[in-house]
Scaffold this motif. Structure first.
Motif, short mmCIF file in Angstrom:
data_model
loop_
_atom_site.label_atom_id
_atom_site.label_comp_id
_atom_site.label_asym_id
_atom_site.label_seq_id
_atom_site.Cartn_x
_atom_site.Cartn_y
_atom_site.Cartn_z
N GLY A 1 40.18 -13.66 56.45
CA GLY A 1 39.12 -12.70 55.37
C GLY A 1 39.74 -12.40 54.10
O GLY A 1 39.20 -11.57 53.42
N VAL A 2 41.16 -12.84 53.98
CA VAL A 2 41.65 -12.63 52.58
C VAL A 2 41.33 -13.56 51.49
O VAL A 2 40.96 -14.65 51.53
N VAL A 3 40.99 -12.97 50.29
CA VAL A 3 40.55 -13.65 49.13
C VAL A 3 41.68 -14.66 48.60
O VAL A 3 42.72 -14.32 48.49
N ILE A 4 41.30 -15.94 48.38
CA ILE A 4 42.22 -16.89 48.29
C ILE A 4 41.90 -17.51 46.96
O ILE A 4 42.80 -18.12 46.30
N ASP A 5 40.72 -17.45 46.50
CA ASP A 5 40.37 -18.42 45.43
C ASP A 5 38.98 -17.97 45.04
O ASP A 5 38.22 -17.32 45.56
N ILE B 1 40.92 -10.65 38.58
CA ILE B 1 41.91 -12.18 38.56
C ILE B 1 42.38 -12.28 39.89
O ILE B 1 43.04 -11.49 40.36
N VAL B 2 42.07 -13.34 40.62
CA VAL B 2 42.49 -13.40 41.99
C VAL B 2 44.16 -13.63 41.87
O VAL B 2 44.55 -14.38 41.28
N GLY B 3 44.82 -12.93 42.68
CA GLY B 3 46.11 -13.08 42.77
C GLY B 3 46.85 -11.86 41.77
O GLY B 3 48.09 -11.71 42.10
N GLN B 4 46.28 -11.31 41.02
CA GLN B 4 46.80 -10.24 40.27
C GLN B 4 46.16 -8.88 40.61
O GLN B 4 46.75 -8.20 40.94
N ASP B 5 44.76 -8.90 40.83
CA ASP B 5 44.06 -7.80 41.40
C ASP B 5 44.04 -7.75 42.77
O ASP B 5 43.61 -6.89 43.52
N THR B 6 44.04 -9.03 43.27
CA THR B 6 44.05 -9.06 44.80
C THR B 6 45.38 -9.54 45.16
O THR B 6 46.16 -10.07 44.30
N ASP B 7 45.85 -9.41 46.33
CA ASP B 7 47.17 -9.87 47.10
C ASP B 7 47.13 -10.49 48.34
O ASP B 7 45.93 -10.79 48.55
N GLY B 8 47.96 -10.79 48.98
CA GLY B 8 47.83 -11.59 50.17
C GLY B 8 47.16 -10.82 51.45
O GLY B 8 47.14 -11.53 52.46
N LEU B 9 46.56 -9.65 51.08
CA LEU B 9 46.03 -8.95 52.23
C LEU B 9 44.51 -8.57 51.78
O LEU B 9 43.79 -7.92 52.60
N THR B 10 44.15 -8.73 50.42
CA THR B 10 42.78 -8.11 50.04
C THR B 10 41.76 -8.96 50.25
O THR B 10 41.59 -10.16 50.35
#
Lengths: 89, 961
Positions: B669-673, B820-829
């Motif tokens: 369920g983590v945002v990846i892209d 921005i995915v990877g900046q505002d989200t991390d490996g758990l978001t």
């Protein structure tokens, strides 16, 4: 250097491949219980064995399936993924 | 040169060329070919270093890189190993780990308090109180360091090279040379690797004066030189043995990755020191060290010697001493007895004491005499050299790493390899073969077998050439009531330290190693592990095999970081508009493998340039190169099904000519892209991915297509298509002059996609709103992209166009609250935490990660919110990742922050706990320097909340289009 012999491609360096995980039958999303789903997502049995794995050949963009012994790291069989998918892992 | 001998038959020095260098302030003259230690010893120096812990004086021990008694440093290189490194002309060397100088080392005072420094002292003494530990740590590091690292040194990188061969032979002693020749004679390609500058190994130092072997030596070396299929790699050691016979060869020019089909390990044995009181006094050395000193560098180890021996090799060393005019005062034989070399020794009138035991070495700054016992009667002799020849330990790291086991041979008193893995062979002394003629035969059969294995031929049975007498002492350890019997010279480990470790329960070899640090210094146990094992076995009443051995992992010998780093071979991808960016003064940044303009340096500073770009987009029009986006095209009957399964939003109900936000999560369920999907036809989609995930997303999607068995073709068109985003109030007017496409709101509404020509070439237009203005993403083939870009820029001059870079885009999208995915989200978001519940369509029966999202929706604990900073002071600016604190607890972190030129405020996004996510909640942000600043939660978007500017009414556009 580790080499692997693939259908069509012949003997290639393993460094050209990217590991794509163990071949695993995806759990049916509809029928699955919460616990079963959690186990599918998070629990991976790491005990050494021969298993079927996804390996992606980057230069050609082809997915292969390797039979690999995780203890000896020996690859015993290589198939094109779209032909060899057994989904029995 | 006081100790230089007359020319030796096989010496490595070139007497016609001298080398001068400075050691501890004194000028030293040596010859070309000398190592630092040999030049120092030749000039009469005996104290070449200080020990790690007690700062005791140290001289030569193994003289083979198995100890670090002689560890030096220059102004720009730490850890220069004097025993193997040749001095540079004019270089200045200093011993490491001294306070003051080598001769007057204040650190030696530590030895006076050594009885208060028992084994494990650091662990125990500095454990509590905890707050003092940093202070102690600094002190300990200063006292016990090896050399000084100057962080202002420049970057050094050595290229890594690849080599391939059929048979690799590690070690070019007699058995290794014979193996290489035997393999090469089978017609295979052979690499022969040796750590020394010349091949020959023990044949050239231990048997340098055996006239009977001259023909053998010449034969081996001539044959190797003549055979085209033997490549000799000298001054290089095998530091690691990896799967499928993949060797890491450390050469002076960098790491060689050598791939071999078979490997012959002829690495031989490490001579082990005897353990007795003051065995570290300069002048006490291994017999093989003395032989190396004489044969290779023509330097006398001493004037008057005593030889302590448990094997025939000690007698051989005594003969070498005699030949070179050193007085041998006695042989202390601890159990070797009669052998072929003992006869000439006795004939030379040397006293041989059998049943001898060493008691202690005597001397203040260097060896002055030995105390020993013969049949229990204590005696003493004056001498300035004591040679130890009490046994050998296998140089077994390559074999251990290849997966072979060792077992103790009680006749030889030596560990021997068992059960070699397929394609791996061993020969020579590591195999327990000690007679030269046997070593050559053993090498021949190993080399032959290695070649046959390459050729898939069957390997004949091996003949066993293992020696039938002991070449090692079973327990070369003589405890003394006053201690100072050193087992590990790197770490100053004495018998009492290991006894203490065992007494405290660390009686397993691995535990003992870690508690006492035996074998953990730079020598990695080469001179100490075997004696440690023998002591542990004795004290625990176990056999050597039961005691076991620690594993020598790669790199088994310290390897320079510059070797491991290698050269930087990262590819850089350039967009089709790169030449324009360069001319337009772009400052580039790395985005994944791409180079993207961070901003265009058009103004006086970075900040001013970015502000001008932002202003252009907000007030006129800007153009950004987005060719780095991943671009995938999806065709086929099941295209819609695939899109539905991959993304959280429903895609199958998209109209042809529409676009939709495409958010992807993984199974958990983590945002990846994320990206934008458009529909060209019922069975044809086009979707973008973030810049850094294009390859991995494409790979994953291909895999899913196979897994799901869908009739669909996915193409990665990232490099084939160039893309740009034209944004700003003037964008429509500008674009209307370059295309026939009807750009009116009715014909081409917000979020629609159209295909038409622009500047005469085929293009896909998408009306997007990422930066919050009227905007068109234009996708054209890569070869047309620069042309289109140039035309837009040219025509755009009358619309006040500016190209804008990644940094302006980040600020513009931040004003809109876009993530921005990877900046505002991390490996758990997950998407709910990213405040995008609207992007998850649970009504779909299936999509990646759906079961996880169903569950996560009910478990939400944190959420991404917008905030504005309440302070305007310039130095109150938080950084991304600064923490948000509430009542002493962490409640979130800043994910994006920027000074909005448009809004004249500092705004940002933060991932915070739900409890403090309400609008107007006050957030306390902890700055990097520890100060706290206040912010308050505000609604997003910060700018144009109704989105009027990205979908303006026709009237607002001045009747254009």
């Amino acid at each position: 250097m580790k080499f692997v012999t693939c259908p069509s491609l012949g003997r290639r360096a393993l460094s050209e491949f990217t590991f794509g995980g163990r071949v695993e039958k995806e759990t049916d999303q509809e029928a699955v219980s919460e616990r079963e789903w959690a186990e599918y997502v998070f629990y991976h049995n790491g005990a050494p064995k021969t298993q079927q794995e996804w390996w992606y050949h980057r230069p050609t963009g082809i997915w292969f399936l390797f039979q690999r012994n995780t203890l000896t790291d020996s690859i015993t069989q290589v198939d094109f993924a779209n032909k060899g998918l057994t989904n029995d892992a | 040169m006081m100790r230089r001998l007359s020319p030796q038959p096989l010496e490595w020095i070139n007497r016609s060329q001298s080398v001068t260098f400075v050691f501890e302030g004194e000028e030293i003259k040596g010859f070309d070919g000398d190592v630092i230690s040999s030049a120092l010893w030749a000039q009469g120096h005996k104290v070449l270093g200080r020990s790690f812990k007690y700062h005791r004086r140290r001289g030569l021990l193994s003289f083979a890189n198995h100890d670090i008694n002689v560890m030096l440093q220059t102004a720009d290189t730490p850890n220069v190993r004097g025993d193997v490194v040749q001095p540079e002309q004019g270089q200045t060397y200093k011993a490491v780990n001294t306070f003051g100088s080598l001769a007057q080392d204040k650190g030696a005072l530590v030895e006076w308090i050594s009885k208060f420094l028992p084994v494990g002292f650091y662990y125990k003494a500095f454990y509590s109180p905890k707050f003092l530990f940093p202070k102690w740590e600094r002190l300990i590091r200063e006292m016990a360091g090896l050399g000084t690292v100057d962080t202002s040194w420049g970057e050094r990188r050595q290229p890594k090279r690849y080599r391939h061969c059929d048979v690799a032979v590690i070690g070019a002693g007699p058995s290794g040379m014979a193996a290489a020749i035997a393999a090469a004679k089978q017609g295979v390609d052979v690499c022969l690797i040796d750590e020394n500058p010349y091949i020959g190994g023990s044949l050239d130092y231990q048997y340098a004066n055996e006239e009977a072997l001259e023909v053998t030596r010449d034969d081996l070396k001539t044959t190797i030189a003549e055979m085209d299929n033997i490549q000799v790699i000298t001054s290089a050691f095998v530091a690691g043995f990896y799967g499928d016979n993949w060797l890491a060869v450390n050469s002076q020019q960098g790491l060689i990755k050598l791939s071999a089909q078979s490997v012959v390990v002829a690495t031989g044995v490490f001579e082990q020191p005897a353990v007795f009181r003051n065995n570290d006094l300069p002048g006490v050395m291994n017999a093989s060290a003395a032989q190396r000193l004489m044969a290779r560098y023509a330097v006398a180890p001493c004037k008057e010697a005593v030889v302590l021996t448990a094997n025939p090799e000690g007698y051989r060393a005594a003969l070498d001493l005699i030949k070179n005019g050193v007085v041998v005062k006695a042989i202390l034989d601890t159990g070797c007895g009669e052998n072929s070399w003992s006869v000439p020794v006795k004939q030379a009138g040397i006293p041989v004491f059998e049943n001898a035991a060493i008691i202690e070495a005597k001397g203040r700054k260097a060896l002055q005499g030995v105390v020993y016992a013969v049949n229990g009667v204590q005696q003493s002799l004056d001498c300035d050299g004591l040679l130890m020849s009490v046994g050998w330990a296998p140089a077994g790291a390559p074999l251990y790493q290849a997966g072979s086991k060792f077992a103790y041979n009680a006749i030889l008193e030596q560990l021997l390899p068992q059960e070699l893995p397929q394609g791996v062979f061993a020969c020579g002394r590591i195999n327990g073969v000690f007679e030269i003629v046997d070593q050559i035969k053993d090498g021949q059969q190993a080399g032959m077998a290695a070649a046959l294995a390459v050729q898939d031929k069957s390997v004949p049975d091996f003949t066993d050439y293992t020696a039938t007498r002991a070449h090692s002492h079973s327990y070369p350890i003589w405890q003394h009531p006053k201690g100072k019997e050193f087992i590990d010279f790197d770490e100053d480990i004495q018998i009492k330290d290991l006894k203490g470790a065992i007494a405290q329960g660390f009686d397993n070899i691995e535990l003992m190693k870690r508690f006492s640090t035996i074998g953990m210094g730079p020598s990695q146990g080469k001179h100490s592990n075997m004696n440690g094992i023998r002591l542990l076995a004795k004290l625990t009443g176990k056999s050597i095999d039961q005691t076991g051995s620690t594993t020598a992992r790669p790199m088994f010998h310290p390897t320079e970081v510059s070797h491991l780093a290698g050269m930087r071979f990262r590819p850089e991808r350039l967009t089709p508009m790169h030449a324009f960016h360069q001319q337009a003064k772009a400052k580039f940044m790395e985005a994944g493998v791409w180079l993207r303009p961070e901003y265009y340096a058009t103004e006086s500073s970075r900040e001013a340039s970015i502000a001008a770009e932002v202003a252009a987009v907000r007030n006129a029009v800007g153009l950004i190169d987005v060719s780095t986006l991943g671009k995938l095209e999806v065709f086929g009957r099941d295209s819609a099904e695939l899109m539905d399964r991959l993304y959280t939003m429903r895609m199958s109900n998209m109209a042809v000519g529409a676009s939709r936000y495409a958010l992807m999560v993984d199974d958990s369920g983590v945002v990846i892209d994320d990206g934008v999907a458009v529909r060209y036809s019922d069975e044809h989609f086009y979707v973008t991915t973030t810049t850094s995930t294009s390859d991995s997303a494409y790979r994953m999607i291909q895999k899913k297509v196979i897994e799901w068995g869908l009739k669909v073709t996915v193409l990665n068109r990232t490099g084939q298509i160039g893309a740009m985003n034209l944004a700003g109030p003037n964008s429509r007017q500008l674009l209307s002059q370059l295309t026939d496409l009807d750009l009116s709101n009715e014909a081409f509404p917000y979020l629609a996609m159209r295909q038409a020509k622009v500047c005469g070439v085929d293009a896909t237009f998408i009306r997007v709103g990422f930066v919050g203005e009227l905007g068109y993403e234009i996708h054209v083939s890569a070869q047309d992209a620069e042309h289109v870009w140039q035309q837009i820029m040219l025509l755009g001059e009358s619309f006040a166009i500016k190209p804008f870079g990644v940094e302006a885009q980040r600020q513009l999208r931040l004003e809109k609250g876009h993530i921005i995915v990877g900046q505002d989200t991390d490996g758990l978001t997950n998407p709910f935490e990213a405040n995008m519940p609207w992007a998850v369509h649970f009504k779909k029966t299936y999509f990646l990660g759906k079961p996880s999202l169903v569950r996560l929706k009910t478990l939400q604990k944190r959420i991404l919110v917008g905030f504005e900073l309440l302070s305007a002071a310039a130095d109150d600016m938080p950084l991304e990742s600064n923490l948000i604190i509430d009542d002493g607890e962490m409640v979130g972190r800043v994910t994006s922050i920027g000074r909005s030129a448009t809004l004249q405020k500092v705004i940002g996004l933060a991932m915070v706990e739900l409890a403090c996510s309400q609008v107007d909640s006050e957030l306390t942000i902890k700055l990097s320097d520890g100060r706290m600043v206040s912010a308050k939660v505000v609604k997003t978007p910060f700018y144009d909340p109704q989105g009027l500017l990205q979908k303006p009414q026709e009237s607002a556009l001045g009747g254009a289009a």
